[in-house]
Design a protein around this motif. Structure first.
Motif, PDB file in Angstrom:
ATOM      1  N   ALA A  24       4.071   3.681 -12.907  1.00  0.00           N
ATOM      2  CA  ALA A  24       3.879   3.451 -14.347  1.00  0.00           C
ATOM      3  C   ALA A  24       4.090   4.736 -15.142  1.00  0.00           C
ATOM      4  N   ALA A  25       3.635   5.853 -14.593  1.00  0.00           N
ATOM      5  CA  ALA A  25       3.783   7.136 -15.288  1.00  0.00           C
ATOM      6  C   ALA A  25       5.246   7.530 -15.447  1.00  0.00           C
TER       7      ALA A  25
ATOM      8  N   VAL B  29       4.683  -9.056 -11.771  1.00  0.00           N
ATOM      9  CA  VAL B  29       4.483  -7.622 -11.963  1.00  0.00           C
ATOM     10  C   VAL B  29       3.212  -7.174 -11.253  1.00  0.00           C
ATOM     11  N   LEU B  30       3.305  -6.064 -10.532  1.00  0.00           N
ATOM     12  CA  LEU B  30       2.147  -5.484  -9.848  1.00  0.00           C
ATOM     13  C   LEU B  30       1.618  -4.344 -10.695  1.00  0.00           C
ATOM     14  N   SER B  31       0.299  -4.254 -10.788  1.00  0.00           N
ATOM     15  CA  SER B  31      -0.316  -3.182 -11.561  1.00  0.00           C
ATOM     16  C   SER B  31      -1.469  -2.593 -10.781  1.00  0.00           C
ATOM     17  N   SER B  32      -1.778  -1.336 -11.056  1.00  0.00           N
ATOM     18  CA  SER B  32      -2.843  -0.641 -10.333  1.00  0.00           C
ATOM     19  C   SER B  32      -4.210  -1.057 -10.865  1.00  0.00           C
TER      20      SER B  32
ATOM     21  N   ALA C  90       0.810  -1.215   0.000  1.00  0.00           N
ATOM     22  CA  ALA C  90       0.000   0.000   0.000  1.00  0.00           C
ATOM     23  C   ALA C  90       0.840   1.259   0.000  1.00  0.00           C
ATOM     24  N   SER C  91       2.138   1.142   0.262  1.00  0.00           N
ATOM     25  CA  SER C  91       3.019   2.309   0.295  1.00  0.00           C
ATOM     26  C   SER C  91       3.580   2.663  -1.074  1.00  0.00           C
ATOM     27  N   ILE C  92       3.260   1.878  -2.094  1.00  0.00           N
ATOM     28  CA  ILE C  92       3.740   2.150  -3.448  1.00  0.00           C
ATOM     29  C   ILE C  92       2.583   2.642  -4.303  1.00  0.00           C
ATOM     30  N   ASP C  93       2.747   3.812  -4.907  1.00  0.00           N
ATOM     31  CA  ASP C  93       1.769   4.356  -5.842  1.00  0.00           C
ATOM     32  C   ASP C  93       2.053   3.745  -7.215  1.00  0.00           C
ATOM     33  N   LEU C  94       1.307   2.708  -7.546  1.00  0.00           N
ATOM     34  CA  LEU C  94       1.562   1.975  -8.785  1.00  0.00           C
ATOM     35  C   LEU C  94       1.266   2.822 -10.021  1.00  0.00           C
TER      36      LEU C  94
END
Length: 316
Positions: A89-90, A313-316, A81-85
């Motif tokens: 990506a941006a 890979v993690l994605s939002s 939760a501490s990573i702004d996915l």
């Protein structure tokens, strides 16, 4: 290629991670927690790969903007939760995870805290070292009520262990059904009854907007004076100020905590001086088997990413 490993508090990353599989990599391991965007950005200057341990270090848009060399961010676990996915990506940063780890690790620690609180283990250990003998009276678990706030994968393991102690197990969460509770050996009750009836209340919810502050002053006031609260989930689920007030007033008998609003727990945090507490430094997942799996998969992630086929890979 420069790799920076963050928050290796125990100084074990090099012994667990097979970095020799990356012979051309410059690996820097940091042992102290970095506070603030500027301090973190300075430490990560030139790093293409960063390894984050759980949710210890936030990665938001501002840090991605200040680390233009970063291309791969690896977190232990498959959610952070501490990573702004979206921000990652941006900025062209791939985010990968590792196996989430076994729920039994935190379930076992939960019971360590429960037993330590109910049998006054820490208090008696200190007293014995100071030359005193039998200074407290513990309380039995058999025949008492275990309340499980959140009966998911981890809460279910805790509930089943409660049955082995001959405890009555009750549970509540927003979407829990009677059938799912029964399958875990628990009885579904209302939220109000959970707090009022539990002799041991243990928290196992995910942190979200609807769970922040879920255990507040009103909920703590509804608990029995002899009850204890255990939280091995996430600190913000329990209102820290309300908990300190309840412990100081003696309106609950004690608390066992492994998680906090701010980690590492600041020296000035009033929980450090609150009575009848057992405080641990977020150790739920910190076991040899889990670390071995995580760090081995960290290196696997780097190898796969360099080959152009990133995994986990993690994605939002």
């Amino acid at each position: 290629m420069k790799i920076v490993v963050l928050d290796d508090y125990q100084r074990v990353a090099r012994s667990y991670a097979p970095f020799d599989a990356l012979p051309d990599a410059e690996v820097e391991v940091l042992h102290e927690h970095l506070v603030g965007v500027d301090e973190l950005a300075r430490a990560l200057r030139g790093a293409e790969v960063v390894v984050a341990m759980r949710e210890r270090t936030p990665f938001r848009a501002e840090i991605f903007a200040k680390t233009p060399d970063l291309r791969l961010l690896i977190t232990t676990g498959m959610a952070n939760a501490s990573i702004d996915l979206t921000a990652a990506a941006a900025h062209g940063v791939t985010v990968c995870g590792t196996a989430s780890g076994a729920a039994r690790n935190t379930a076992e620690l939960t019971w360590a805290l429960i037993l330590a609180c109910r049998r006054r283990v820490v208090t008696e250990d200190r007293a014995l070292r100071e030359g005193r003998w039998q200074t407290t009276i513990g309380t039995d678990l058999a025949g008492t009520t275990l309340g499980v706030l959140g009966l998911g994968r981890l809460g279910t393991q805790v509930a089943r262990i409660g049955q082995a102690f001959d405890m009555r197990v009750i549970a509540w969460s927003e979407n829990l059904t009677p059938e799912r509770a029964e399958a875990a050996g628990a009885t579904l009750v209302s939220r109000d009854e959970l707090f009022a009836a539990s002799d041991v209340l243990t928290v196992h919810l995910k942190l979200s907007e609807r769970t922040v502050g879920l255990v507040g002053a009103a909920e703590l006031a509804a608990m029995k004076p002899g009850a204890i609260l255990v939280n091995t989930s996430r600190g913000p689920i329990v209102d820290e100020a309300a908990l300190v007030t309840a412990l100081t007033a003696g309106s609950i008998a004690g608390a066992g905590l492994d998680v906090y609003d701010v980690e590492p727990l600041p020296a000035e945090n009033p929980l450090r001086g609150a009575p009848n507490t057992v405080l641990l430094p977020h150790l739920g997942y910190v076991t040899d088997a889990t670390y071995r799996t995580w760090y081995e998969q960290v290196v696997e992630n780097v190898v796969a990413w360099r080959a152009g086929s990133p995994v986990r890979v993690l994605s939002s």
